[in-house]
Design a protein around this motif. Structure first.
Motif, mmCIF file in Angstrom:
data_model
loop_
_atom_site.group_PDB
_atom_site.id
_atom_site.type_symbol
_atom_site.label_atom_id
_atom_site.label_comp_id
_atom_site.label_asym_id
_atom_site.label_seq_id
_atom_site.Cartn_x
_atom_site.Cartn_y
_atom_site.Cartn_z
ATOM 1 N N UNK A 18 0.746 -1.199 -0.058
ATOM 2 C CA UNK A 18 0.082 0.022 0.076
ATOM 3 C C UNK A 18 0.759 1.226 0.053
ATOM 4 N N UNK A 19 0.399 2.167 -0.848
ATOM 5 C CA UNK A 19 1.304 3.631 -0.616
ATOM 6 C C UNK A 19 2.034 3.972 -1.933
ATOM 7 N N UNK A 20 2.097 2.694 -2.941
ATOM 8 C CA UNK A 20 2.879 3.071 -4.010
ATOM 9 C C UNK A 20 4.118 2.881 -4.239
ATOM 10 N N UNK A 21 5.276 3.234 -3.242
ATOM 11 C CA UNK A 21 6.582 3.075 -3.524
ATOM 12 C C UNK A 21 7.136 2.120 -2.650
ATOM 13 N N UNK A 22 6.129 1.317 -2.101
ATOM 14 C CA UNK A 22 6.781 0.128 -1.285
ATOM 15 C C UNK A 22 7.220 0.553 0.190
ATOM 16 N N UNK A 23 6.851 1.704 0.541
ATOM 17 C CA UNK A 23 7.562 2.143 2.116
ATOM 18 C C UNK A 23 6.126 2.164 2.561
ATOM 19 N N UNK A 24 6.033 1.695 3.853
ATOM 20 C CA UNK A 24 4.643 1.921 4.877
ATOM 21 C C UNK A 24 5.259 2.808 5.954
ATOM 22 N N UNK A 25 6.261 2.892 6.196
ATOM 23 C CA UNK A 25 6.843 3.966 7.320
ATOM 24 C C UNK A 25 7.488 5.271 6.722
ATOM 25 N N UNK A 26 7.518 6.455 7.598
ATOM 26 C CA UNK A 26 8.237 7.663 7.021
ATOM 27 C C UNK A 26 8.913 7.900 7.977
ATOM 28 N N UNK A 27 9.989 9.020 7.890
ATOM 29 C CA UNK A 27 11.141 9.148 8.657
ATOM 30 C C UNK A 27 11.002 10.507 8.715
ATOM 31 N N UNK A 28 10.084 11.230 9.562
ATOM 32 C CA UNK A 28 10.089 12.786 9.425
ATOM 33 C C UNK A 28 10.971 13.591 10.459
ATOM 34 N N UNK A 29 11.920 12.837 11.323
ATOM 35 C CA UNK A 29 12.980 13.572 11.963
ATOM 36 C C UNK A 29 13.619 12.652 12.811
ATOM 37 N N UNK A 30 14.089 13.200 13.838
ATOM 38 C CA UNK A 30 15.137 12.808 15.022
ATOM 39 C C UNK A 30 14.512 13.235 16.218
ATOM 40 N N UNK A 31 14.680 12.429 17.416
ATOM 41 C CA UNK A 31 13.888 12.947 18.873
ATOM 42 C C UNK A 31 15.299 13.624 19.394
ATOM 43 N N UNK A 32 15.139 14.055 20.551
ATOM 44 C CA UNK A 32 15.902 14.871 21.159
ATOM 45 C C UNK A 32 17.528 14.146 21.408
ATOM 46 N N UNK A 39 18.779 12.252 18.998
ATOM 47 C CA UNK A 39 19.442 11.905 17.750
ATOM 48 C C UNK A 39 18.866 10.739 17.331
ATOM 49 N N UNK A 40 18.104 10.028 17.836
ATOM 50 C CA UNK A 40 17.279 8.880 17.258
ATOM 51 C C UNK A 40 16.378 9.108 16.096
ATOM 52 N N UNK A 41 16.618 8.369 15.148
ATOM 53 C CA UNK A 41 15.549 8.568 14.181
ATOM 54 C C UNK A 41 13.961 8.278 14.442
ATOM 55 N N UNK A 42 13.080 8.989 14.172
ATOM 56 C CA UNK A 42 11.669 8.613 14.573
ATOM 57 C C UNK A 42 10.994 8.170 13.323
#
Length: 94
Positions: free
Chosen positions: A39-53, A55-58
């Motif tokens: 679902x979603x077209x490009x094969x990715x179901x998760x997004x990576x909008x940024x990092x937490x305080x 420095x870990x990816x969210x």
């Protein structure tokens, strides 16, 4: 295929009838022989909008049609997902 023949004026003539079924699984059960895509077209179901305080990816679920996706796969709706019956007739004369 089935062949029906007869002799006409001392020569053999035949009529051949043929039936082909493509995607027999879908012919037997509508849920068999169908394709799925992520679902979603490009094969990715998760997004990576940024990092937490620290420095870990969210990550978060992708939004499709203004709502979070609630399933990973969706059925495709193409020609290869349905059954086809092809009929043929051939007349042979000698």
């Amino acid at each position: 295929s089935q062949e029906i023949f007869t002799d006409i004026v001392g020569r053999r003539n035949s009529l051949q009838l043929r039936a082909d079924i493509v995607n027999v699984g879908n012919f037997l059960n509508k849920d068999w022989g169908t394709g799925q895509r992520i679902l979603g077209g490009n094969g990715q179901i998760l997004t990576n909008p940024g990092v937490d305080t620290q420095g870990r990816a969210t990550y978060r679920l992708k939004i499709v049609n203004q709502k979070f996706i609630d399933k990973t796969f969706e059925q495709t709706a193409g020609r290869s997902d349905v059954f086809e019956i092809q009929l043929g007739v051939r007349y042979n004369f000698n």
